[in-house]
Design a protein around this motif. Structure first.
Motif, mmCIF file in Angstrom:
data_model
loop_
_atom_site.group_PDB
_atom_site.id
_atom_site.type_symbol
_atom_site.label_atom_id
_atom_site.label_comp_id
_atom_site.label_asym_id
_atom_site.label_seq_id
_atom_site.Cartn_x
_atom_site.Cartn_y
_atom_site.Cartn_z
ATOM 1 N N TRP A 1 -5.250 8.995 13.753
ATOM 2 C CA TRP A 1 -5.840 7.659 13.655
ATOM 3 C C TRP A 1 -4.753 6.583 13.593
ATOM 4 O O TRP A 1 -4.964 5.490 13.056
ATOM 5 C CB TRP A 1 -6.784 7.542 12.461
ATOM 6 N N ALA A 2 -3.570 6.934 14.101
ATOM 7 C CA ALA A 2 -2.447 5.999 14.271
ATOM 8 C C ALA A 2 -1.840 5.517 12.954
ATOM 9 O O ALA A 2 -1.026 4.601 12.957
ATOM 10 C CB ALA A 2 -2.865 4.797 15.119
ATOM 11 N N VAL A 3 -2.187 6.143 11.835
ATOM 12 C CA VAL A 3 -1.631 5.698 10.551
ATOM 13 C C VAL A 3 -0.123 5.919 10.496
ATOM 14 O O VAL A 3 0.603 5.151 9.852
ATOM 15 C CB VAL A 3 -2.339 6.414 9.373
ATOM 16 N N VAL A 4 0.383 6.963 11.182
ATOM 17 C CA VAL A 4 1.833 7.196 11.176
ATOM 18 C C VAL A 4 2.574 6.159 12.012
ATOM 19 O O VAL A 4 3.809 6.135 12.009
ATOM 20 C CB VAL A 4 2.184 8.612 11.663
ATOM 21 N N TYR A 5 1.846 5.322 12.735
ATOM 22 C CA TYR A 5 2.447 4.165 13.391
ATOM 23 C C TYR A 5 2.212 2.891 12.575
ATOM 24 O O TYR A 5 3.113 2.077 12.399
ATOM 25 C CB TYR A 5 1.851 3.965 14.789
ATOM 26 N N SER A 6 0.980 2.715 12.102
ATOM 27 C CA SER A 6 0.643 1.465 11.424
ATOM 28 C C SER A 6 1.312 1.340 10.055
ATOM 29 O O SER A 6 1.659 0.228 9.635
ATOM 30 C CB SER A 6 -0.872 1.317 11.288
ATOM 31 N N ALA A 7 1.517 2.456 9.344
ATOM 32 C CA ALA A 7 2.202 2.381 8.047
ATOM 33 C C ALA A 7 3.638 1.884 8.199
ATOM 34 O O ALA A 7 4.051 0.948 7.492
ATOM 35 C CB ALA A 7 2.157 3.736 7.340
ATOM 36 N N PRO A 8 4.460 2.453 9.101
ATOM 37 C CA PRO A 8 5.797 1.894 9.301
ATOM 38 C C PRO A 8 5.776 0.457 9.828
ATOM 39 O O PRO A 8 6.678 -0.326 9.526
ATOM 40 C CB PRO A 8 6.422 2.837 10.337
ATOM 41 N N MET A 9 4.760 0.114 10.603
ATOM 42 C CA MET A 9 4.681 -1.246 11.140
ATOM 43 C C MET A 9 4.658 -2.282 10.014
ATOM 44 O O MET A 9 5.322 -3.322 10.092
ATOM 45 C CB MET A 9 3.433 -1.392 12.019
ATOM 46 N N VAL A 10 3.887 -1.991 8.952
ATOM 47 C CA VAL A 10 3.752 -2.960 7.857
ATOM 48 C C VAL A 10 4.607 -2.603 6.644
ATOM 49 O O VAL A 10 4.698 -3.384 5.700
ATOM 50 C CB VAL A 10 2.277 -3.108 7.430
ATOM 51 N N GLY A 11 5.225 -1.413 6.634
ATOM 52 C CA GLY A 11 6.063 -1.012 5.501
ATOM 53 C C GLY A 11 5.325 -0.324 4.378
ATOM 54 O O GLY A 11 5.801 -0.281 3.243
ATOM 55 N N ALA A 12 4.145 0.253 4.665
ATOM 56 C CA ALA A 12 3.410 0.985 3.631
ATOM 57 C C ALA A 12 4.074 2.329 3.371
ATOM 58 O O ALA A 12 4.559 2.985 4.294
ATOM 59 C CB ALA A 12 1.959 1.186 4.055
ATOM 60 N N LYS A 13 4.097 2.736 2.112
ATOM 61 C CA LYS A 13 4.584 4.071 1.770
ATOM 62 C C LYS A 13 3.637 5.111 2.369
ATOM 63 O O LYS A 13 2.421 4.936 2.363
ATOM 64 C CB LYS A 13 4.645 4.225 0.250
ATOM 65 N N LEU A 14 4.209 6.208 2.873
ATOM 66 C CA LEU A 14 3.436 7.212 3.574
ATOM 67 C C LEU A 14 3.478 8.526 2.802
ATOM 68 O O LEU A 14 4.554 9.038 2.485
ATOM 69 C CB LEU A 14 4.021 7.408 4.972
ATOM 70 N N VAL A 15 2.291 9.060 2.473
ATOM 71 C CA VAL A 15 2.182 10.343 1.776
ATOM 72 C C VAL A 15 1.481 11.330 2.704
ATOM 73 O O VAL A 15 0.375 11.072 3.180
ATOM 74 C CB VAL A 15 1.401 10.199 0.454
ATOM 75 N N ASP B 1 0.810 -1.217 0.000
ATOM 76 C CA ASP B 1 0.000 0.000 0.000
ATOM 77 C C ASP B 1 0.842 1.265 0.000
ATOM 78 O O ASP B 1 1.965 1.302 0.513
ATOM 79 C CB ASP B 1 -0.917 0.029 1.221
ATOM 80 N N THR B 2 0.230 2.300 -0.560
ATOM 81 C CA THR B 2 0.672 3.678 -0.344
ATOM 82 C C THR B 2 -0.499 4.383 0.322
ATOM 83 O O THR B 2 -1.577 4.480 -0.264
ATOM 84 C CB THR B 2 1.024 4.380 -1.665
ATOM 85 N N THR B 3 -0.299 4.841 1.546
ATOM 86 C CA THR B 3 -1.401 5.411 2.304
ATOM 87 C C THR B 3 -1.195 6.898 2.548
ATOM 88 O O THR B 3 -0.071 7.345 2.769
ATOM 89 C CB THR B 3 -1.605 4.675 3.645
ATOM 90 N N MET B 4 -2.267 7.652 2.470
ATOM 91 C CA MET B 4 -2.219 9.098 2.655
ATOM 92 C C MET B 4 -3.178 9.485 3.780
ATOM 93 O O MET B 4 -4.372 9.651 3.558
ATOM 94 C CB MET B 4 -2.588 9.828 1.357
ATOM 95 N N PRO B 5 -2.680 9.623 5.014
ATOM 96 C CA PRO B 5 -3.551 10.046 6.110
ATOM 97 C C PRO B 5 -3.867 11.540 6.015
ATOM 98 O O PRO B 5 -2.982 12.377 6.157
ATOM 99 C CB PRO B 5 -2.720 9.732 7.361
ATOM 100 N N ILE B 6 -5.119 11.840 5.764
ATOM 101 C CA ILE B 6 -5.550 13.244 5.700
ATOM 102 C C ILE B 6 -6.103 13.686 7.048
ATOM 103 O O ILE B 6 -6.109 14.877 7.356
ATOM 104 C CB ILE B 6 -6.592 13.438 4.580
#
Length: 543
Positions: free
Chosen positions: A235-249, A221-226
């Motif tokens: 909503w903890a996306v800045v933790y969960s994205a690194p946890m699974v290795g998703a690209k963060l925008v 995934d590439t996830t964009m937390p707005i």
């Protein structure tokens, strides 16, 4: 008896070590005031996190000290999240949309020692600084070339501090129940209340959120937390994205700009995003006006307010994007329920029944227990009919508000959420109102949320609010306030006729008022308190 298993501590430090070693090459892309498209990898980010940890130490900060942020979603805010919490300190994220008096209150209540502030928000703090006696100084999130002129005392440039710091830093080890972050409620009644998250609650929340039937994030995934990082840990996306290795925008200050969001989605190949309904309306408006598409986008998470079916339907039918609702609150870290994948049983239902479930708040995620109770605290059945006050408990539910003298939990250890809902036999939650917003007319309950959702499904309606206003005959009646789309025209009779056959006759609002705008809280929710105050003396038409 000795445990046969290791007792490793569930900390954000553990998450950081994992992301750096396993997903180090994955990108973080940010929009900032000084860079329209900044790029770095997780490995590069965590090197800078260690530099920042050295900066925090040099500033005199110690474990359990509270560090405040006023910042957008970008790589610098990401770095502060990790450097502060992994150093054993508390990261206090402040909503810049709060009233100045509220910001003053929560900075002092939290006993913030330093404030890290985005360059675009410096002016917000200047008139407050003399009212913040425990704050030792300010760090502006900028490079030296873009440092704003400011009257803030003891002010430093973020990038200048990092440039002088070492990349070598040994993060301390501590118990998983150590506080990691602090977030305050929006304070619609009384002063805002602080919710103090721990490392353990954060990690368990992340485990739950990345499950396939919840956010479903993965390395693909590439996830964009707005949703803003200043609101419930983003909503903890800045933790969960690194946890699974998703690209963060990270969209920075452009999180409400439909054109920028469209560009980021298409150019960075965003597959998943999360935000409040108004954000998705802005994106839909831009897509409609421009004729563009978002082909990489697969799913959107909506929270913070009920999502109108029209948004779900438009994204699904026109852009092949799934819209999934979640429900929660600051006190729940925030995840409580999620409306993710349908079971084979639900997929076999007629489309109309599936659509009804799509606008529900979904089912409780594992780790959260929910129940509904009547006015005498008797537990009600999950039968799709019984409606009651929602109570919650679990490992990421608040146990006590920060520095609070009142009672947070009931006598049985449950947290009363303030929502009113029913659950069907499959476990789907249907929020009917907030306890303070429910309307009682002629002895019967009316759901303001259901009326609002019905109103905004009208193609000419941009936004709607329903409040209960005193009535000489019925005690209360629902009053509808409507903001029309640009260029649209409706009469009161036409608007009220829209409800015919969609809700019970006695639910239909007693009157409709067209307004240019509606008041909102600092978190973007409708401010029913302000609406009720303005229309408390509303003159009902003669029946």
């Amino acid at each position: 008896m000795m445990t046969p298993m290791m007792t490793s501590q569930l900390t954000i430090n553990m998450l950081m070590r994992h992301a750096e070693k396993v997903h180090g090459n994955t990108e973080i892309v940010s929009v900032t005031a000084d860079n329209p498209r900044h790029r770095q990898t997780y490995r590069e980010a965590f090197r800078r996190v260690r530099r920042l940890a050295n900066v925090l130490k040099a500033l005199g900060l110690e474990q359990q000290d509270t560090v405040a942020t006023l910042a957008w979603n970008d790589y610098r805010h990401f770095e502060i999240y990790y450097a502060v919490s992994c150093s054993g300190m508390i990261c206090h994220t402040i909503n810049p949309r709060l009233f100045p008096e509220q910001i003053e209150y929560i900075v002092n209540h939290a006993r913030d020692q330093w404030v890290f502030v985005d360059a675009t928000m410096v002016k917000l703090l200047e008139p407050l600084q003399d009212k913040l006696p425990e704050v030792k100084g300010f760090v502006v999130l900028s490079d030296e070339a873009h440092m704003p002129e400011t009257s803030l005392r003891n002010v430093h440039c973020y990038e200048a501090l990092l440039a002088e710091a070492s990349e070598e830093f040994e993060f301390p080890e501590f118990d998983e129940n150590t506080p990691s972050a602090l977030c305050y409620t929006s304070g619609t009644t009384g002063n805002p209340k602080g919710v103090l998250y721990t490392h353990r609650s954060t990690i368990l929340h992340c485990y739950a959120s990345v499950a396939p039937d919840v956010f479903g994030l993965s390395v693909r995934d590439t996830t964009m937390p707005i949703v803003p990082m200043f609101h419930v840990n983003g909503w903890a996306v800045v933790y969960s994205a690194p946890m699974v290795g998703a690209k963060l925008v990270m969209p920075g200050p452009k999180m409400g700009d439909g054109e920028t969001l469209c560009q980021l989605i298409n150019e960075e190949k965003v597959t998943a995003s999360a935000g409040v309904p108004t954000v998705w309306l802005a994106l839909l408006d831009y897509l409609k006006a421009s004729g563009k598409k978002v082909d990489s986008l697969e799913r959107l998470t909506v929270g913070g307010a009920a999502c109108p079916f029209s948004i779900i339907q438009t994204f699904r039918d026109r852009y092949q994007v799934r819209v999934q609702q979640g429900w929660g609150m600051t006190e729940l870290n925030p995840l409580g329920t999620y409306n993710g994948n349908f079971s084979p049983e639900v997929e076999a239902l007629p489309q109309a029944e599936q659509d009804q479930l799509l606008v529900s708040q979904g089912r409780p995620v594992f780790g959260i227990e929910l129940k509904i109770v009547d006015e005498d605290n008797n537990e009600l059945p999950w039968d799709g009919k019984s409606s009651g006050a929602v109570k919650a408990r679990g490992p990421w539910v608040v146990g006590d508000y920060y520095r609070y003298d009142g009672q947070t939990l009931d006598d049985d250890g449950w947290f009363e959420t303030g929502d009113v809902a029913c659950f069907d036999e499959r476990g789907y939650m249907h929020i009917t109102d907030r306890l303070k917003d429910v309307i009682k007319s002629g002895g019967e309950w009316i759901s303001s949320i259901e009326l609002e959702n019905c109103a905004v499904d009208h193609p000419d309606v941009a936004e709607a609010a329903v409040v209960g206003i005193p009535h000489p005959k019925w005690t209360e009646r629902p009053l509808l306030l409507v903001v029309l789309n640009d260029g649209a025209s409706l009469t009161e009779a036409e608007m009220l006729a829209w409800f015919d056959g969609k809700v019970a006759k006695w639910w239909v609002p007693g009157a409709c008022v067209f307004v240019d705008s509606l008041p909102h809280t600092a978190t973007g929710k409708l401010s029913k308190k302000d609406i009720r105050a303005e229309y408390k003396d509303f003159a009902w038409p003669q029946e």
